[in-house]
Design a protein around this motif. Structure first.
Motif, mmCIF file in Angstrom:
data_model
loop_
_atom_site.group_PDB
_atom_site.id
_atom_site.type_symbol
_atom_site.label_atom_id
_atom_site.label_comp_id
_atom_site.label_asym_id
_atom_site.label_seq_id
_atom_site.Cartn_x
_atom_site.Cartn_y
_atom_site.Cartn_z
ATOM 1 N N GLN A 34 22.154 -55.513 116.524
ATOM 2 C CA GLN A 34 23.103 -54.519 116.019
ATOM 3 C C GLN A 34 22.502 -53.732 114.857
ATOM 4 O O GLN A 34 22.693 -52.510 114.750
ATOM 5 N N ILE A 35 21.792 -54.419 113.979
ATOM 6 C CA ILE A 35 21.131 -53.736 112.857
ATOM 7 C C ILE A 35 20.100 -52.741 113.381
ATOM 8 O O ILE A 35 20.029 -51.581 112.925
ATOM 9 N N GLN A 36 19.299 -53.172 114.347
ATOM 10 C CA GLN A 36 18.261 -52.306 114.904
ATOM 11 C C GLN A 36 18.877 -51.055 115.533
ATOM 12 O O GLN A 36 18.327 -49.960 115.423
ATOM 13 N N ARG A 37 20.026 -51.215 116.170
ATOM 14 C CA ARG A 37 20.682 -50.072 116.811
ATOM 15 C C ARG A 37 21.282 -49.123 115.780
ATOM 16 O O ARG A 37 21.290 -47.900 115.981
ATOM 17 N N PHE A 38 21.767 -49.680 114.682
ATOM 18 C CA PHE A 38 22.483 -48.888 113.685
ATOM 19 C C PHE A 38 21.569 -48.178 112.678
ATOM 20 O O PHE A 38 21.872 -47.065 112.230
ATOM 21 N N LEU A 39 20.455 -48.794 112.330
ATOM 22 C CA LEU A 39 19.598 -48.251 111.267
ATOM 23 C C LEU A 39 19.208 -46.778 111.456
ATOM 24 O O LEU A 39 19.187 -46.026 110.471
ATOM 25 N N PRO A 40 18.897 -46.307 112.647
ATOM 26 C CA PRO A 40 18.523 -44.888 112.783
ATOM 27 C C PRO A 40 19.629 -43.915 112.385
ATOM 28 O O PRO A 40 19.360 -42.725 112.154
ATOM 29 N N TYR A 41 20.856 -44.400 112.291
ATOM 30 C CA TYR A 41 21.989 -43.531 111.959
ATOM 31 C C TYR A 41 22.420 -43.662 110.499
ATOM 32 O O TYR A 41 23.325 -42.943 110.059
ATOM 33 N N VAL A 42 21.780 -44.545 109.753
ATOM 34 C CA VAL A 42 22.106 -44.700 108.329
ATOM 35 C C VAL A 42 21.497 -43.521 107.582
ATOM 36 O O VAL A 42 20.295 -43.260 107.688
ATOM 37 N N ASP A 43 22.327 -42.803 106.820
ATOM 38 C CA ASP A 43 21.866 -41.561 106.194
ATOM 39 C C ASP A 43 22.078 -41.519 104.680
ATOM 40 O O ASP A 43 22.054 -40.440 104.082
ATOM 41 N N ASN A 44 22.254 -42.693 104.054
ATOM 42 C CA ASN A 44 22.454 -42.700 102.611
ATOM 43 C C ASN A 44 22.139 -44.083 102.048
ATOM 44 O O ASN A 44 22.157 -45.086 102.761
ATOM 45 N N TRP A 45 21.856 -44.118 100.756
ATOM 46 C CA TRP A 45 21.438 -45.373 100.120
ATOM 47 C C TRP A 45 22.565 -46.401 100.064
ATOM 48 O O TRP A 45 22.304 -47.611 100.148
ATOM 49 N N ALA A 46 23.815 -45.956 99.921
ATOM 50 C CA ALA A 46 24.919 -46.902 99.745
ATOM 51 C C ALA A 46 25.159 -47.724 101.006
ATOM 52 O O ALA A 46 25.235 -48.958 100.955
ATOM 53 N N THR A 47 25.284 -47.059 102.148
ATOM 54 C CA THR A 47 25.457 -47.785 103.408
ATOM 55 C C THR A 47 24.267 -48.698 103.653
ATOM 56 O O THR A 47 24.415 -49.847 104.081
ATOM 57 N N CYS A 48 23.082 -48.204 103.370
ATOM 58 C CA CYS A 48 21.854 -48.971 103.561
ATOM 59 C C CYS A 48 21.878 -50.266 102.753
ATOM 60 O O CYS A 48 21.608 -51.356 103.271
ATOM 61 N N ASP A 49 22.241 -50.158 101.489
ATOM 62 C CA ASP A 49 22.122 -51.304 100.584
ATOM 63 C C ASP A 49 23.247 -52.320 100.734
ATOM 64 O O ASP A 49 23.090 -53.481 100.342
#
Length: 235
Positions: free
Chosen positions: A91-106
């Motif tokens: 799920q992380i691998q599928r979602f990471l390409p769509y993360v577009d900001n530091w807050a969601t990432c962290d």
């Protein structure tokens, strides 16, 4: 739009806090303010715990990209609750390409990762060597979270030092990683500053953050300040 996506979006709008939206939008300049609903993080976490049990949640997780920043955060909070390592990683691998900001990432830190540290190193290495800003940042963040204590290996410092990027949000995470490494593994980390193995901006930012830490001694801070480089290029 599936039923669960519509249901989630309706609920997020019902939880909107406009003052919080205006404040938070300033913290995430990479996200269009029109894509921010403005739901406070504790409410999102509580809502995600409920959603994780919804039999239709997979429909929501596959509807990428999401329209709203808050939907991304709900997605992150749902995924981090997963207890099966392989499922969570997928799920992380599928979602990471769509993360577009530091807050969601962290904010996306699955507890199950801490139970599979040996296996997690392979995807971390892949993330760190990615060309995507927030994928790189996420990999460094996971390395910082799980591998600077009893599982520390000096090579991890080299992995992060060798990341070459002009992206602010990558280099800020690199600085945060090295400041944390100084607090937890000072003797192994300080040579990277003595030998100037980081770019000037990241070097100085890491020293600054380390000197703000309560985990660094006054003597160490004095020494680190003396290692700052005078001319730093921007990230």
């Amino acid at each position: 739009m599936s039923d669960i996506v519509e249901k989630i979006r309706t609920q997020l709008w019902a939880m909107q806090d406009t003052e919080y939206k205006d404040f938070h939008a300033k913290l995430i300049p990479t996200v269009d303010s029109g894509a921010i609903i403005g739901v406070r993080t504790p409410q999102l976490r509580k809502y995600a715990r409920k959603l994780a049990k919804d039999p239709q949640i997979e429909d929501f997780l596959t509807q990428l990209p999401h329209r709203y920043y808050d939907e991304n955060n709900v997605h992150a909070f749902v995924v981090e609750q997963m207890k099966d390592y392989k499922e969570c990683l997928a799920q992380i691998q599928r979602f990471l390409p769509y993360v577009d900001n530091w807050a969601t990432c962290d904010m996306m830190a699955p507890k199950v990762f801490g139970q599979h540290k040996a296996e997690l190193l392979t995807p971390i290495r892949s993330w760190i060597t990615s060309e995507e800003t927030y994928t790189i940042r996420y990999g460094i963040g996971m390395l910082m979270r799980f591998y600077l204590d009893e599982d520390f290996v000096p090579d991890y410092l080299r992995w992060v030092a060798e990341v070459s990027s002009r992206e602010y949000y990558v280099n800020m995470m690199r600085a945060w990683f090295f400041a944390t490494a100084l607090a937890k593994q000072y003797d192994r980390t300080v040579p990277f500053f003595e030998e100037k193995r980081l770019d000037d901006w990241t070097h100085n930012k890491a020293v600054q953050k380390a000197c703000e830490s309560l985990r660094i001694t006054a003597q160490q801070k004095k020494y680190l300040r003396g290692l700052k480089v005078r001319t730093a290029r921007k990230a």
